[in-house]
Enzyme design. Structure first.
Site, short mmCIF file in Angstrom:
data_model
loop_
_atom_site.label_atom_id
_atom_site.label_comp_id
_atom_site.label_asym_id
_atom_site.label_seq_id
_atom_site.Cartn_x
_atom_site.Cartn_y
_atom_site.Cartn_z
CD GLU A 99 21.17 0.96 -17.92
OE1 GLU A 99 22.39 0.91 -17.70
OE2 GLU A 99 20.60 2.02 -18.27
CG ASP A 138 25.65 8.08 -18.33
OD1 ASP A 138 26.00 7.40 -19.30
OD2 ASP A 138 24.51 8.00 -17.82
#
Ligand SMILES: C[S@@+](CC[C@H](N)C(=O)[O-])C[C@H]1O[C@@H](n2cnc3c(N)ncnc32)[C@H](O)[C@@H]1O
Length: 230
Positions: A86, A135
């Site tokens: 991440e 996303d």
């Protein structure tokens, strides 16, 4: 080792911002002290032994957000090894809090692009790959930036063991349709759904992520895809 070079259109920096609000003192201490101890080495090949000291089933999460799914799975399967990636600092702090509070010695983190770690793993080394609420890059002209594209998928396929599982969750209708189209073009993944119920209902051992909870509060539908590596 396999790289994502087979699709030159793959965008390597798929993520946006790296940090949000300022860290509190306790959070900054976690980043300074715990993060170096649990970080994936920045360079060179990455394998079980280098990460955990022994050979064990490996799980890989792309874009773990605040780390609740990663921590849940690692707690559930203490003999397995978990690698979470991440780029967003506040998310990494969230994962560090879980690692500390749940005492999870079986988690390693990379603060950055998941593809950078994925390509350094041995081929056929992963039991599970998780991609939860990636996303969406909703505009058609940005579609090449979606993680579900043949470049990243070639890499995921190479690193999964035969019989290994790729789990994808999304609440974005465009991403859902896009993923079904792209995955349908692949011969190396078998969709583990026999009826609509299988992708409309949360499978066991798949906890709700923070992003998913937010999507549900907004009234969004959520789709759960499981694919077996052929
Ligand atoms: C919409 S959020 C979902 C977070 C989490 N999976 C959840 O369900 O709550 C997507 C996450 O993917 C991360 N991300 C985007 N591109 C990435 C990449 N190349 N490698 C790792 N993480 C990435 C972003 O920073 C962001 O935190």
């Amino acid at each position: 080792m396999t790289t994502a070079k087979s699709d030159p259109t793959t965008i390597r920096r798929l993520y946006g911002r790296r940090s949000g609000h300022k860290l509190r003192q306790g959070q900054a201490a976690l980043v300074e002290e715990l993060l170096p101890a649990v970080s994936v080495p920045e360079e060179g090949p990455v394998d079980w032994t280098r990460l955990f000291g022994d050979e064990r089933p490996l799980h890989f999460e792309i874009g773990f957000g605040s780390g609740e799914h990663l921590a849940y799975r690692a707690d559930l399967l203490p003999d397995h090894g978990f690698i979470g990636c991440e780029p967003f600092l506040n998310g990494v702090v969230g994962a560090l809090v879980h690692i500390r509070d749940k005492h999870l010695p079986n988690v390693r983190l990379h603060m950055g692009d998941a593809l950078n770690v994925l390509e350094r793993l041995p081929d056929a080394s992963l039991r599970f790959v998780y991609l939860l609420h990636p996303d969406p890059w909703p505009k058609a002209r940005h579609a090449k930036r979606r993680m579900v594209n043949h470049g990243p998928l070639d890499l995921i396929a190479a690193k999964l063991q035969p019989g290994g599982e790729f789990r994808l969750g999304t609440d974005d209708p465009t991403y859902c349709r896009w993923s079904m189209m792209i995955m349908n073009q692949r011969r190396d993944f078998e969709w583990l759904a026999e009826s609509a119920k299988d992708f409309l209902t949360r499978p066991g051992g798949w906890p709700e992520t923070r992003y998913e909870a937010k999507a549900r509060r907004k009234g969004h539908e959520v789709w759960y895809f499981r694919y077996r590596r052929a």
